[in-house]
Motif scaffolding. Structure first.
Motif, mmCIF file in Angstrom:
data_model
loop_
_atom_site.group_PDB
_atom_site.id
_atom_site.type_symbol
_atom_site.label_atom_id
_atom_site.label_comp_id
_atom_site.label_asym_id
_atom_site.label_seq_id
_atom_site.Cartn_x
_atom_site.Cartn_y
_atom_site.Cartn_z
ATOM 1 N N THR A 192 35.866 -21.026 -7.234
ATOM 2 C CA THR A 192 37.225 -20.886 -6.706
ATOM 3 C C THR A 192 38.016 -19.886 -7.548
ATOM 4 O OG1 THR A 192 37.250 -23.129 -5.780
ATOM 5 C CG2 THR A 192 39.381 -22.103 -6.215
ATOM 6 N N GLU A 193 37.864 -19.973 -8.874
ATOM 7 C CA GLU A 193 38.551 -19.032 -9.763
ATOM 8 C C GLU A 193 38.087 -17.604 -9.524
ATOM 9 O OE1 GLU A 193 38.791 -20.061 -13.946
ATOM 10 O OE2 GLU A 193 38.524 -22.179 -13.444
ATOM 11 N N MET A 194 36.860 -17.430 -9.052
ATOM 12 C CA MET A 194 36.338 -16.093 -8.810
ATOM 13 C C MET A 194 36.751 -15.548 -7.441
ATOM 14 S SD MET A 194 32.552 -16.234 -10.615
ATOM 15 C CE MET A 194 32.472 -14.446 -10.860
ATOM 16 N N GLY A 195 37.455 -16.354 -6.652
ATOM 17 C CA GLY A 195 37.968 -15.872 -5.372
ATOM 18 C C GLY A 195 37.345 -16.500 -4.150
ATOM 19 N N CYS A 196 36.452 -17.460 -4.334
ATOM 20 C CA CYS A 196 35.806 -18.118 -3.200
ATOM 21 C C CYS A 196 36.689 -19.260 -2.673
ATOM 22 C CB CYS A 196 34.447 -18.689 -3.607
ATOM 23 S SG CYS A 196 33.285 -17.446 -4.211
ATOM 24 N N THR A 197 36.407 -19.667 -1.452
ATOM 25 C CA THR A 197 37.065 -20.824 -0.843
ATOM 26 C C THR A 197 36.051 -21.955 -0.771
ATOM 27 O OG1 THR A 197 38.502 -19.407 0.485
ATOM 28 C CG2 THR A 197 38.251 -21.700 1.192
ATOM 29 N N VAL A 198 36.415 -23.119 -1.313
ATOM 30 C CA VAL A 198 35.485 -24.243 -1.392
ATOM 31 C C VAL A 198 36.084 -25.439 -0.669
ATOM 32 C CG1 VAL A 198 34.226 -25.796 -2.916
ATOM 33 C CG2 VAL A 198 34.604 -23.414 -3.611
ATOM 34 N N ASP B 242 30.348 -34.806 4.611
ATOM 35 C CA ASP B 242 28.897 -34.641 4.680
ATOM 36 C C ASP B 242 28.378 -33.493 3.819
ATOM 37 O OD1 ASP B 242 30.026 -32.671 6.182
ATOM 38 O OD2 ASP B 242 28.790 -32.977 7.969
ATOM 39 N N GLY B 243 29.204 -32.985 2.892
ATOM 40 C CA GLY B 243 28.700 -31.952 1.990
ATOM 41 C C GLY B 243 29.788 -31.009 1.511
ATOM 42 N N LEU B 244 29.361 -29.844 1.072
ATOM 43 C CA LEU B 244 30.277 -28.822 0.535
ATOM 44 C C LEU B 244 30.002 -27.498 1.225
ATOM 45 C CD1 LEU B 244 31.435 -28.098 -3.004
ATOM 46 C CD2 LEU B 244 30.029 -26.347 -1.925
ATOM 47 N N THR B 245 31.081 -26.777 1.555
ATOM 48 C CA THR B 245 30.955 -25.447 2.138
ATOM 49 C C THR B 245 31.724 -24.457 1.282
ATOM 50 O OG1 THR B 245 30.744 -26.316 4.394
ATOM 51 C CG2 THR B 245 31.403 -24.005 4.163
ATOM 52 N N LEU B 246 31.051 -23.375 0.892
ATOM 53 C CA LEU B 246 31.678 -22.310 0.115
ATOM 54 C C LEU B 246 31.650 -21.025 0.929
ATOM 55 C CD1 LEU B 246 31.588 -21.452 -3.574
ATOM 56 C CD2 LEU B 246 30.799 -19.689 -1.982
ATOM 57 N N THR B 247 32.798 -20.364 0.986
ATOM 58 C CA THR B 247 32.926 -19.077 1.670
ATOM 59 C C THR B 247 33.343 -18.028 0.656
ATOM 60 O OG1 THR B 247 33.563 -20.194 3.710
ATOM 61 C CG2 THR B 247 34.040 -17.835 3.544
ATOM 62 N N GLY B 248 32.640 -16.915 0.640
ATOM 63 C CA GLY B 248 32.928 -15.870 -0.324
ATOM 64 C C GLY B 248 34.067 -14.967 0.102
ATOM 65 N N PRO B 249 34.647 -14.244 -0.844
ATOM 66 C CA PRO B 249 35.700 -13.278 -0.518
ATOM 67 C C PRO B 249 35.100 -12.026 0.114
ATOM 68 C CG PRO B 249 35.154 -13.111 -2.834
ATOM 69 C CD PRO B 249 34.322 -14.239 -2.279
ATOM 70 N N THR B 250 35.944 -11.082 0.465
ATOM 71 C CA THR B 250 35.464 -9.799 0.982
ATOM 72 C C THR B 250 34.517 -9.166 -0.032
ATOM 73 O OG1 THR B 250 37.538 -9.475 2.165
ATOM 74 C CG2 THR B 250 36.165 -7.521 1.794
ATOM 75 N N PRO B 251 33.331 -8.709 0.380
ATOM 76 C CA PRO B 251 32.379 -8.119 -0.572
ATOM 77 C C PRO B 251 33.030 -7.044 -1.427
ATOM 78 C CG PRO B 251 31.325 -8.417 1.553
ATOM 79 C CD PRO B 251 32.774 -8.767 1.748
ATOM 80 N N GLY B 252 32.734 -7.085 -2.721
ATOM 81 C CA GLY B 252 33.292 -6.123 -3.648
ATOM 82 C C GLY B 252 34.568 -6.569 -4.319
ATOM 83 N N THR B 253 35.102 -7.741 -3.914
ATOM 84 C CA THR B 253 36.372 -8.209 -4.480
ATOM 85 C C THR B 253 36.209 -9.460 -5.336
ATOM 86 O OG1 THR B 253 36.956 -9.592 -2.566
ATOM 87 C CG2 THR B 253 37.611 -7.258 -2.500
ATOM 88 N N LEU B 254 34.981 -9.895 -5.585
ATOM 89 C CA LEU B 254 34.761 -11.075 -6.415
ATOM 90 C C LEU B 254 35.378 -10.850 -7.794
ATOM 91 C CD1 LEU B 254 33.153 -13.822 -6.163
ATOM 92 C CD2 LEU B 254 31.355 -12.681 -7.487
ATOM 93 N N ARG B 255 36.195 -11.797 -8.236
ATOM 94 C CA ARG B 255 36.887 -11.652 -9.513
ATOM 95 C C ARG B 255 36.023 -12.115 -10.680
ATOM 96 N NH1 ARG B 255 41.187 -14.053 -6.426
ATOM 97 N NH2 ARG B 255 40.806 -16.057 -7.436
ATOM 98 N N GLY B 256 36.301 -11.551 -11.843
ATOM 99 C CA GLY B 256 35.667 -12.014 -13.064
ATOM 100 C C GLY B 256 36.229 -13.365 -13.479
ATOM 101 N N LEU B 257 35.750 -13.856 -14.627
ATOM 102 C CA LEU B 257 36.012 -15.237 -15.016
ATOM 103 C C LEU B 257 36.211 -15.319 -16.518
ATOM 104 C CD1 LEU B 257 35.939 -18.118 -13.664
ATOM 105 C CD2 LEU B 257 33.523 -18.188 -14.297
ATOM 106 N N ASP B 258 37.208 -16.074 -16.939
ATOM 107 C CA ASP B 258 37.387 -16.400 -18.350
ATOM 108 C C ASP B 258 37.195 -17.905 -18.463
ATOM 109 O OD1 ASP B 258 38.164 -16.836 -20.957
ATOM 110 O OD2 ASP B 258 39.860 -15.469 -20.892
ATOM 111 N N ALA B 259 36.028 -18.334 -18.957
ATOM 112 C CA ALA B 259 35.690 -19.753 -18.882
ATOM 113 C C ALA B 259 34.932 -20.221 -20.112
ATOM 114 C CB ALA B 259 34.862 -20.028 -17.622
#
Length: 430
Positions: free
Chosen positions: A282-288, A293-310
């Motif tokens: 989620t911090e990297m820009g995905c929608t969770v 009945d489970g988990l669904t993750l959707t990614g952001p527009t290709p090329g826009t994934l954010r970095g992470l400080d973790a």
């Protein structure tokens, strides 16, 4: 039909948004904990949806060698406790849980139990567990593989002091067997902070499910003392959750492609470290979305994934997959708190710096983590060091970069049998 698996293996490139449902095998961590407790319980029990992988089969064989019986012929494994009265030889392979969880059980044997494993396992630490057994009066020969435990049929138990900063498994190993010791066991940690605390929480939870009385630190309190009260271990059937850490490469496909991946059976509440993927991605820009009945993750527009400080101290096993994603992110990343993963299947920090850097990533290795900055990656050979998590990192990069070949992708069988053909089939239409 699955693609043939060569070595090195050309990692499939994903150029379109991926929309997939991925049913994961069971958790290795939960499977092996359930098997250990079933082997010393008051009666037979069943481990349903057990992970059938090299690590879990090695655990089943180890417990059978001690004197219990583990029937692995079906999807659900039946475990019948037995008397630990004979000499035995234990093959640890590359399974840290076998090398660390089985010696405290072997101490209950009336025989000499010898341990060895794959060559690399001789570099992985087990000394704190063996020293603790020695402090409890159990004769132990050796401080690393190969070693032997000479059981007398009983262990007096009591208090031990150890440094568990190298692995949370040092604590879990003693907790799992402690109820069978005459005075139970009290573990006092003396050293830097213990990594991967969710794995100890997992151990405490499963012990309590078996009716074992456990004292553990309250949430937020210093993790320095655990106690197991002596007593019976009830026979309990378990249904194993999906291995959430194994979800990382599949969720990464959605994150990179702008697609969507659903993992059925994702638990609403769990002690598995892999559940932290929800927050990290989620911090990297995905929608969770976590649904009934489970988990669904959707990614952001290709090329826009954010970095992470973790700080990944409690979830170090996620570092290879997360680092691979960060190498492909559009902004810088800093991953800290994971110096302990240098003693995992390989020195994962050095390995990640070398292999990601070899493909063009701008990566700096630090004593306890990695820094990654945006860069143009290129194809090449990605070495795995016989480490399944490194293979996951390699295929993640290969999904976004042309010409990546992954050496020894078959090492993924440690926790996901037939991973490579499954991955190839999944990505074929994307």
């Amino acid at each position: 039909m699955s693609a043939a698996i060569s070595d090195p293996w050309p990692a499939p490139r994903v150029k379109e948004p991926l929309d997939a449902v991925v049913r994961l095998p069971g958790s290795k961590s939960l499977t092996n904990r359930a098997l250990v407790l079933a082997a010393i319980a008051e009666g037979p029990s069943v481990v349903r949806r057990a992970l059938r992988s090299r690590d879990s089969l090695l655990m089943a064989r180890a417990l059978t060698a001690l004197g219990s019986t583990v029937d692995t012929s079906g999807d659900d494994w039946t475990v019948t406790p037995g008397e630990f009265v004979r000499d035995a030889e234990i093959d640890c392979g590359l399974a840290g849980t076998v090398m660390r969880f089985v010696p405290p059980l072997a101490a209950l044997s009336a025989g000499t139990v010898s341990f060895d494993g794959d060559p690399h396992m001789r570099n992985r630490p087990v000394g704190p567990v063996l020293s603790a057994l020695g402090d409890l009066g159990v004769p132990v020969t050796g401080t690393a593989l190969p070693f032997s435990v000479v059981g007398t049929g009983q262990v007096r138990g009591g208090t031990v002091v150890l440094d568990a900063s190298g692995s949370s498994q040092f604590v879990s190993a003693l907790l799992l067997a402690g109820a069978r010791y005459e005075r139970g066991i009290e573990i006092r940690h003396n050293g830097p902070s213990v990594p991967s605390l969710p794995h100890i929480d997992m151990t405490v939870s499963i012990l309590r499910e078996h009716g074992v009385e456990v004292e553990a630190p309250e949430p937020g309190a210093p993790a320095t003392r655990w106690r197991v009260v002596p007593g019976p271990i009830a026979a309990v059937d378990h249904t194993i959750e999906p291995d959430l850490s194994n979800a990382a490469p599949f969720l990464a496909l959605a994150a990179l492609s702008g697609g969507s991946v659903t993992v059925p059976g994702w638990p609403q509440h769990t002690d598995q470290p892999g559940d932290r993927l929800r927050d990290l991605l989620t911090e990297m820009g995905c929608t969770v979305q976590l649904h009934h009945d489970g988990l669904t993750l959707t990614g952001p527009t290709p090329g826009t994934l954010r970095g992470l400080d973790a700080d990944l101290h409690d979830v170090g096993e996620l570092t290879p997959a997360v680092a691979a994603l960060c190498a492909l992110a559009s902004t810088p990343s800093r991953l800290t708190g994971v110096g302990h993963i240098r003693a995992h299947e390989t020195d994962r920090l050095s390995a990640l710096a070398a292999e990601l850097g070899g493909l063009g990533a701008d990566v700096t290795e630090h004593p306890d983590g990695l820094e990654l900055r945006p860069a143009s990656l290129h194809g090449g050979l990605f070495h795995t060091y016989a480490d399944h998590r490194m293979a996951h990192a390699g295929v993640i990069v290969g999904a976004a970069v042309d010409g990546v070949e992954v050496e020894n992708v078959a090492t993924t069988s440690k926790t996901f049998p037939d991973f490579a053909p499954f991955w190839a089939d999944l990505t074929r239409t994307a």
